[in-house]
Design an enzyme around this catalytic site. Structure first.
Site, PDB file in Angstrom:
ATOM      1  N   CYS A 173      34.901 -88.237  -1.370  1.00 41.15           N
ATOM      2  CA  CYS A 173      36.302 -88.685  -1.423  1.00 41.15           C
ATOM      3  C   CYS A 173      36.500 -89.709  -2.550  1.00 41.15           C
ATOM      4  O   CYS A 173      36.432 -89.334  -3.714  1.00 41.15           O
ATOM      5  CB  CYS A 173      36.726 -89.197  -0.049  1.00 41.15           C
ATOM      6  SG  CYS A 173      38.506 -89.105   0.180  1.00 41.15           S
ATOM      7  N   ILE A 176      40.715 -87.299   4.367  1.00 40.36           N
ATOM      8  CA  ILE A 176      41.509 -88.517   4.576  1.00 40.36           C
ATOM      9  C   ILE A 176      42.100 -88.956   3.241  1.00 40.36           C
ATOM     10  O   ILE A 176      41.374 -89.424   2.361  1.00 40.36           O
ATOM     11  CB  ILE A 176      40.621 -89.643   5.171  1.00 40.36           C
ATOM     12  CG1 ILE A 176      39.985 -89.164   6.481  1.00 40.36           C
ATOM     13  CG2 ILE A 176      41.457 -90.899   5.398  1.00 40.36           C
ATOM     14  CD1 ILE A 176      38.938 -90.101   7.035  1.00 40.36           C
ATOM     15  N   ARG A 177      43.385 -88.768   3.091  1.00 37.70           N
ATOM     16  CA  ARG A 177      44.036 -89.039   1.792  1.00 37.70           C
ATOM     17  C   ARG A 177      43.153 -88.508   0.662  1.00 37.70           C
ATOM     18  O   ARG A 177      42.810 -89.211  -0.285  1.00 37.70           O
ATOM     19  CB  ARG A 177      44.331 -90.531   1.622  1.00 37.70           C
ATOM     20  CG  ARG A 177      45.360 -91.058   2.643  1.00 37.70           C
ATOM     21  CD  ARG A 177      45.654 -92.532   2.458  1.00 37.70           C
ATOM     22  NE  ARG A 177      44.448 -93.319   2.570  1.00 37.70           N
ATOM     23  CZ  ARG A 177      43.952 -94.112   1.628  1.00 37.70           C
ATOM     24  NH1 ARG A 177      44.579 -94.233   0.483  1.00 37.70           N
ATOM     25  NH2 ARG A 177      42.859 -94.785   1.834  1.00 37.70           N
ATOM     26  N   HIS A 233      34.715 -86.061   4.107  1.00 42.20           N
ATOM     27  CA  HIS A 233      33.832 -87.133   4.584  1.00 42.20           C
ATOM     28  C   HIS A 233      32.761 -86.621   5.545  1.00 42.20           C
ATOM     29  O   HIS A 233      32.944 -86.715   6.766  1.00 42.20           O
ATOM     30  CB  HIS A 233      34.664 -88.187   5.333  1.00 42.20           C
ATOM     31  CG  HIS A 233      35.558 -88.988   4.462  1.00 42.20           C
ATOM     32  ND1 HIS A 233      35.181 -90.186   3.898  1.00 42.20           N
ATOM     33  CD2 HIS A 233      36.816 -88.753   4.044  1.00 42.20           C
ATOM     34  CE1 HIS A 233      36.171 -90.677   3.181  1.00 42.20           C
ATOM     35  NE2 HIS A 233      37.182 -89.824   3.249  1.00 42.20           N
ATOM     36  N   ARG A 291      44.277 -87.758  -7.273  1.00 48.25           N
ATOM     37  CA  ARG A 291      44.151 -88.538  -6.042  1.00 48.25           C
ATOM     38  C   ARG A 291      45.266 -88.191  -5.060  1.00 48.25           C
ATOM     39  O   ARG A 291      46.367 -87.827  -5.471  1.00 48.25           O
ATOM     40  CB  ARG A 291      44.213 -90.033  -6.359  1.00 48.25           C
ATOM     41  CG  ARG A 291      43.094 -90.493  -7.263  1.00 48.25           C
ATOM     42  CD  ARG A 291      43.307 -91.930  -7.704  1.00 48.25           C
ATOM     43  NE  ARG A 291      43.368 -92.817  -6.570  1.00 48.25           N
ATOM     44  CZ  ARG A 291      44.122 -93.916  -6.525  1.00 48.25           C
ATOM     45  NH1 ARG A 291      44.870 -94.260  -7.551  1.00 48.25           N
ATOM     46  NH2 ARG A 291      44.120 -94.671  -5.453  1.00 48.25           N
ATOM     47  N   GLU A 328      30.138 -88.002   6.356  1.00 45.67           N
ATOM     48  CA  GLU A 328      29.573 -89.148   7.095  1.00 45.67           C
ATOM     49  C   GLU A 328      30.376 -89.455   8.355  1.00 45.67           C
ATOM     50  O   GLU A 328      29.930 -90.222   9.206  1.00 45.67           O
ATOM     51  CB  GLU A 328      29.493 -90.389   6.182  1.00 45.67           C
ATOM     52  CG  GLU A 328      30.804 -91.072   5.854  1.00 45.67           C
ATOM     53  CD  GLU A 328      31.640 -90.347   4.806  1.00 45.67           C
ATOM     54  OE1 GLU A 328      31.293 -89.206   4.410  1.00 45.67           O
ATOM     55  OE2 GLU A 328      32.670 -90.909   4.392  1.00 45.67           O
ATOM     56  N   GLY A 378      36.644 -94.607   0.370  1.00 39.27           N
ATOM     57  CA  GLY A 378      37.250 -95.927   0.471  1.00 39.27           C
ATOM     58  C   GLY A 378      38.507 -95.902  -0.384  1.00 39.27           C
ATOM     59  O   GLY A 378      39.269 -94.950  -0.318  1.00 39.27           O
ATOM     60  N   GLU A 379      38.663 -96.918  -1.184  1.00 39.72           N
ATOM     61  CA  GLU A 379      39.816 -96.974  -2.077  1.00 39.72           C
ATOM     62  C   GLU A 379      39.280 -97.022  -3.507  1.00 39.72           C
ATOM     63  O   GLU A 379      38.645 -98.005  -3.904  1.00 39.72           O
ATOM     64  CB  GLU A 379      40.652 -98.227  -1.743  1.00 39.72           C
ATOM     65  CG  GLU A 379      41.949 -98.300  -2.479  1.00 39.72           C
ATOM     66  CD  GLU A 379      42.790 -97.025  -2.344  1.00 39.72           C
ATOM     67  OE1 GLU A 379      42.932 -96.512  -1.214  1.00 39.72           O
ATOM     68  OE2 GLU A 379      43.285 -96.537  -3.372  1.00 39.72           O
ATOM     69  N   SER A 380      39.544 -95.945  -4.241  1.00 40.30           N
ATOM     70  CA  SER A 380      38.872 -95.820  -5.542  1.00 40.30           C
ATOM     71  C   SER A 380      39.315 -96.891  -6.544  1.00 40.30           C
ATOM     72  O   SER A 380      38.522 -97.296  -7.396  1.00 40.30           O
ATOM     73  CB  SER A 380      39.080 -94.417  -6.112  1.00 40.30           C
ATOM     74  OG  SER A 380      40.448 -94.113  -6.203  1.00 40.30           O
TER      75      SER A 380
HETATM   76  N1  GLN Z   1      42.927 -91.972  -1.507  1.00 49.74           N
HETATM   77  C1  GLN Z   1      41.748 -92.730  -1.775  1.00 49.74           C
HETATM   78  C2  GLN Z   1      41.620 -93.073  -3.236  1.00 49.74           C
HETATM   79  O1  GLN Z   1      42.319 -92.572  -4.050  1.00 49.74           O
HETATM   80  C3  GLN Z   1      40.507 -91.974  -1.338  1.00 49.74           C
HETATM   81  C4  GLN Z   1      40.510 -91.820   0.147  1.00 49.74           C
HETATM   82  C5  GLN Z   1      39.187 -91.797   0.792  1.00 49.74           C
HETATM   83  O2  GLN Z   1      38.141 -92.086   0.210  1.00 49.74           O
HETATM   84  N2  GLN Z   1      39.202 -91.502   2.052  1.00 49.74           N
HETATM   85  O3  GLN Z   1      40.809 -93.884  -3.555  1.00 49.74           O
END
Ligand code: GLN
Length: 204
Positions: free
Chosen positions: A86, A146-147, A182, A117, A184, A54-56
């Site tokens: 992630c 993903i990122r 990921h 990150r 999942e 998600g977004e940390s």
């Molecule tokens: N870039 C996101 C972060 O720094 C992590 C990306 C992800 O969980 N897919 O939180």
């Protein structure tokens, strides 16, 4: 099935792709044993916990607002098996390289890795690659990045389970597991199965 074998599998559901992790766990232990974790009481009696991507930064803030940060840290320290993927890995990390000019999350400091990150570059923010996994039967694992964060250092006794292009992408320190990708999202349950099985949750 009795005792620990029947314990619920928690999925941190404050933000991110909790539904996909919950579906993967449900496929392995049945939907009745999957519990979404939103507040401290939800940690009680868990056999294992999944920390989704998600977004940390958002997850870090919500850990504080929900009151989950302290009990989750304590649970991880006292042996609750936790798999972070992630952003979930970023949250587990012991050391976080500061983002240039960016706002950073406050990690839980549980897993012996140093991470940066969004380190796979803008053009390759998201990509898929087969990951060779020496200990995983069935061939390379389909990795969705993903990122993704990069693991810059693995701090012993944490060990590397898999690497991609010379960089660790899967690590484990006892009951704590971290993946930069990921599983999942891949439809491949092997890593969830390995994690839950090592936590003693899949029975014989
Ligand atoms: N870039 C996101 C972060 O720094 C992590 C990306 C992800 O969980 N897919 O939180």
């Amino acid at each position: 099935m009795t005792g620990a074998e029947a314990a619920p599998v928690g999925v941190l559901a404050l933000q991110g792709d909790a539904p996909e992790h919950a579906a993967a766990a449900a496929a392995l232990v049945g939907p009745k044993r999957v519990r979404l974790v939103l507040e401290p009481a939800d940690l009680s009696g868990l056999g294992a916990l999944l920390l989704p991507g998600g977004e940390s930064t958002t997850l870090s803030r919500l850990l504080d607002e929900s009151g989950l940060r302290a009990p989750l840290t304590a649970a991880g320290r006292s042996g609750l098996p936790i798999l972070g993927t992630c952003a979930g890995l970023i949250l587990l990390a012991r050391e976080l390289e500061p983002s240039p000019g960016g706002k950073d999350p406050v990690p839980l400091g549980l897993l012996g890795v140093r991470v940066r990150r969004n380190d796979y570059g803008r053009q390759a923010e998201s990509f898929e690659a087969p990951i060779p996994f020496p200990d995983l039967p069935g061939g390379p694992f389909p990795g969705a990045f993903i990122r993704a964060p990069r693991i810059l250092a693995v701090i012993p006794p944490t060990r590397t389970l898999a690497q991609l292009a010379g960089h660790p992408v899967a690590v484990r320190e006892g009951t704590l597991w971290g993946l930069t990708f990921h599983p999942e999202l891949s439809g491949d349950l092997r890593l969830h199965r390995l994690f839950l099985s090592s936590a003693g949750l899949l029975g014989g």
